[in-house]
Design a protein around this motif. Sequence first.
Motif, PDB file in Angstrom:
ATOM      1  N   PHE A 120       0.835  -1.213   0.000  1.00 37.72           N
ATOM      2  CA  PHE A 120       0.000   0.000   0.000  1.00 37.72           C
ATOM      3  C   PHE A 120       0.863   1.254   0.000  1.00 37.72           C
ATOM      4  CE2 PHE A 120      -1.954   3.368   2.564  1.00 37.72           C
ATOM      5  CZ  PHE A 120      -3.055   3.671   1.771  1.00 37.72           C
ATOM      6  N   ILE A 121       1.920   1.279   0.828  1.00 37.85           N
ATOM      7  CA  ILE A 121       2.789   2.463   0.918  1.00 37.85           C
ATOM      8  C   ILE A 121       3.496   2.720  -0.407  1.00 37.85           C
ATOM      9  CG2 ILE A 121       4.907   3.353   1.969  1.00 37.85           C
ATOM     10  CD1 ILE A 121       4.004   2.061   4.584  1.00 37.85           C
ATOM     11  N   PHE A 122       3.989   1.663  -1.052  1.00 35.99           N
ATOM     12  CA  PHE A 122       4.680   1.826  -2.336  1.00 35.99           C
ATOM     13  C   PHE A 122       3.713   2.403  -3.375  1.00 35.99           C
ATOM     14  CE2 PHE A 122       6.809   0.868  -6.253  1.00 35.99           C
ATOM     15  CZ  PHE A 122       8.158   0.764  -5.952  1.00 35.99           C
ATOM     16  N   ALA A 123       2.492   1.881  -3.421  1.00 31.54           N
ATOM     17  CA  ALA A 123       1.493   2.381  -4.377  1.00 31.54           C
ATOM     18  C   ALA A 123       1.113   3.821  -4.059  1.00 31.54           C
ATOM     19  CB  ALA A 123       0.262   1.481  -4.361  1.00 31.54           C
ATOM     20  N   LEU A 124       0.953   4.122  -2.772  1.00 28.71           N
ATOM     21  CA  LEU A 124       0.586   5.484  -2.374  1.00 28.71           C
ATOM     22  C   LEU A 124       1.674   6.484  -2.740  1.00 28.71           C
ATOM     23  CD1 LEU A 124      -1.314   7.431  -0.851  1.00 28.71           C
ATOM     24  CD2 LEU A 124      -0.112   6.813   1.245  1.00 28.71           C
ATOM     25  N   LEU A 125       2.933   6.133  -2.487  1.00 30.97           N
ATOM     26  CA  LEU A 125       4.036   7.030  -2.830  1.00 30.97           C
ATOM     27  C   LEU A 125       4.143   7.219  -4.338  1.00 30.97           C
ATOM     28  CD1 LEU A 125       6.794   5.897  -0.299  1.00 30.97           C
ATOM     29  CD2 LEU A 125       5.506   8.040  -0.292  1.00 30.97           C
ATOM     30  N   THR A 126       3.830   6.181  -5.096  1.00 32.73           N
ATOM     31  CA  THR A 126       3.817   6.312  -6.562  1.00 32.73           C
ATOM     32  C   THR A 126       2.805   7.372  -6.993  1.00 32.73           C
ATOM     33  OG1 THR A 126       4.472   3.998  -6.885  1.00 32.73           O
ATOM     34  CG2 THR A 126       3.369   5.099  -8.730  1.00 32.73           C
ATOM     35  N   ILE A 127       1.611   7.318  -6.413  1.00 29.61           N
ATOM     36  CA  ILE A 127       0.574   8.300  -6.738  1.00 29.61           C
ATOM     37  C   ILE A 127       1.015   9.702  -6.328  1.00 29.61           C
ATOM     38  CG2 ILE A 127      -1.784   9.046  -6.202  1.00 29.61           C
ATOM     39  CD1 ILE A 127      -2.513   6.084  -5.880  1.00 29.61           C
ATOM     40  N   LEU A 128       1.595   9.817  -5.132  1.00 28.54           N
ATOM     41  CA  LEU A 128       2.028  11.128  -4.638  1.00 28.54           C
ATOM     42  C   LEU A 128       3.138  11.712  -5.503  1.00 28.54           C
ATOM     43  CD1 LEU A 128       2.034  10.541  -0.771  1.00 28.54           C
ATOM     44  CD2 LEU A 128       0.396  11.880  -2.111  1.00 28.54           C
ATOM     45  N   TYR A 129       4.091  10.877  -5.925  1.00 30.33           N
ATOM     46  CA  TYR A 129       5.187  11.367  -6.763  1.00 30.33           C
ATOM     47  C   TYR A 129       4.671  11.866  -8.112  1.00 30.33           C
ATOM     48  CZ  TYR A 129       8.627   9.423  -3.488  1.00 30.33           C
ATOM     49  OH  TYR A 129       9.380   9.162  -2.378  1.00 30.33           O
ATOM     50  N   PHE A 130       3.746  11.123  -8.703  1.00 26.62           N
ATOM     51  CA  PHE A 130       3.173  11.581  -9.972  1.00 26.62           C
ATOM     52  C   PHE A 130       2.336  12.842  -9.766  1.00 26.62           C
ATOM     53  CE2 PHE A 130       4.270   7.411 -11.709  1.00 26.62           C
ATOM     54  CZ  PHE A 130       4.558   7.731 -13.022  1.00 26.62           C
ATOM     55  N   GLY A 131       1.652  12.919  -8.616  1.00 26.75           N
ATOM     56  CA  GLY A 131       0.873  14.117  -8.311  1.00 26.75           C
ATOM     57  C   GLY A 131       1.756  15.339  -8.165  1.00 26.75           C
ATOM     58  N   MET A 132       2.889  15.188  -7.479  1.00 30.84           N
ATOM     59  CA  MET A 132       3.828  16.306  -7.311  1.00 30.84           C
ATOM     60  C   MET A 132       4.461  16.699  -8.640  1.00 30.84           C
ATOM     61  SD  MET A 132       5.749  15.696  -3.649  1.00 30.84           S
ATOM     62  CE  MET A 132       6.400  14.084  -4.071  1.00 30.84           C
ATOM     63  N   ALA A 133       4.620  15.738  -9.550  1.00 31.98           N
ATOM     64  CA  ALA A 133       5.207  16.043 -10.861  1.00 31.98           C
ATOM     65  C   ALA A 133       4.308  16.946 -11.678  1.00 31.98           C
ATOM     66  CB  ALA A 133       5.481  14.745 -11.626  1.00 31.98           C
ATOM     67  N   SER A 134       3.006  16.990 -11.344  1.00 37.82           N
ATOM     68  CA  SER A 134       2.056  17.827 -12.082  1.00 37.82           C
ATOM     69  C   SER A 134       1.644  19.051 -11.282  1.00 37.82           C
ATOM     70  CB  SER A 134       0.794  17.017 -12.426  1.00 37.82           C
ATOM     71  OG  SER A 134       1.125  15.836 -13.116  1.00 37.82           O
ATOM     72  N   GLU A 135       2.226  19.229 -10.107  1.00 34.67           N
ATOM     73  CA  GLU A 135       1.736  20.242  -9.175  1.00 34.67           C
ATOM     74  C   GLU A 135       1.760  21.642  -9.762  1.00 34.67           C
ATOM     75  OE1 GLU A 135       3.898  20.310  -5.550  1.00 34.67           O
ATOM     76  OE2 GLU A 135       2.344  21.385  -4.465  1.00 34.67           O
TER      77      GLU A 135
END
Length: 257
Positions: free
Chosen positions: A217-232
């Motif tokens: 779950f943590i690995f998947a969540l961090l993946t989403i957060l990293y992609f989200g920050m890339a579009s911030e």
Amino acid sequence: MTHLATETEINPGHHITFQAFGMTFNADTIWSTVIAGLIVIALGLYMVHKMGDKVPSKIQLAWEGLVQTVTKQVEDSLGRVNPFVIPLAITLFAFILICNWLEMIPTDDKLVSPTADVNLTYAMAIFVIIGVHIHSVRERGIGGYIKHYFQPYPILFPLNLIEEITKPVTLALRLFGNIFSSGIMIAMIALFPTYILWGPNVVWKLFDLFIGLIQAFIFALLTILYFGMASEHHEEGHESAAATADEKEDVATPAAA
């Protein structure tokens, strides 16, 4: 106790290896990874096959519920996220979860948790981070991508650069460390006398299942957060542009009236 320890070797991190092209390959990690990947592919094909059924199966309902819940939570927290990010994160979650749980299958150490091998966790982390940087360039453009390293102040460039370099390292070692430590605990539990071995073994395996779930779950969540920050910053630019357009429209409306 010394005699018992010599009979039960603790070899966490020991792998079945073979040589090819002048390199050493961990055979058990490779075939466990392939098996986990085939299970994920089989589940995906099963879902596609069942999509036409009028009555969805329990697995399909659970999977669709998971996707909808994750999508809603992500949109509520991060706003709009590119459509490919959530399927990618959920696929990684399923793959990592199966990898983490493979070791629970009694196969006389033939199946191992491939995520307890740092080579796999680094490969997955690098795959995700490369995808994040490509996505960031596509969303921001080359100029915006380079500019974000100097924000909010140019003096922070070294820190921003170090942060980007350490992302795949921390992402990989977080997963590897937790799964590897569970292998050490299982090996240590084997030192218990046979007549009480089943007790701590059962308790630890149940706890290990939970740890495997949390780490996936943590690995998947961090993946989403990293992609989200890339579009911030890209999103902020669109919002400010949209706000400016709305203001201009509000000003123009009375004038036209």
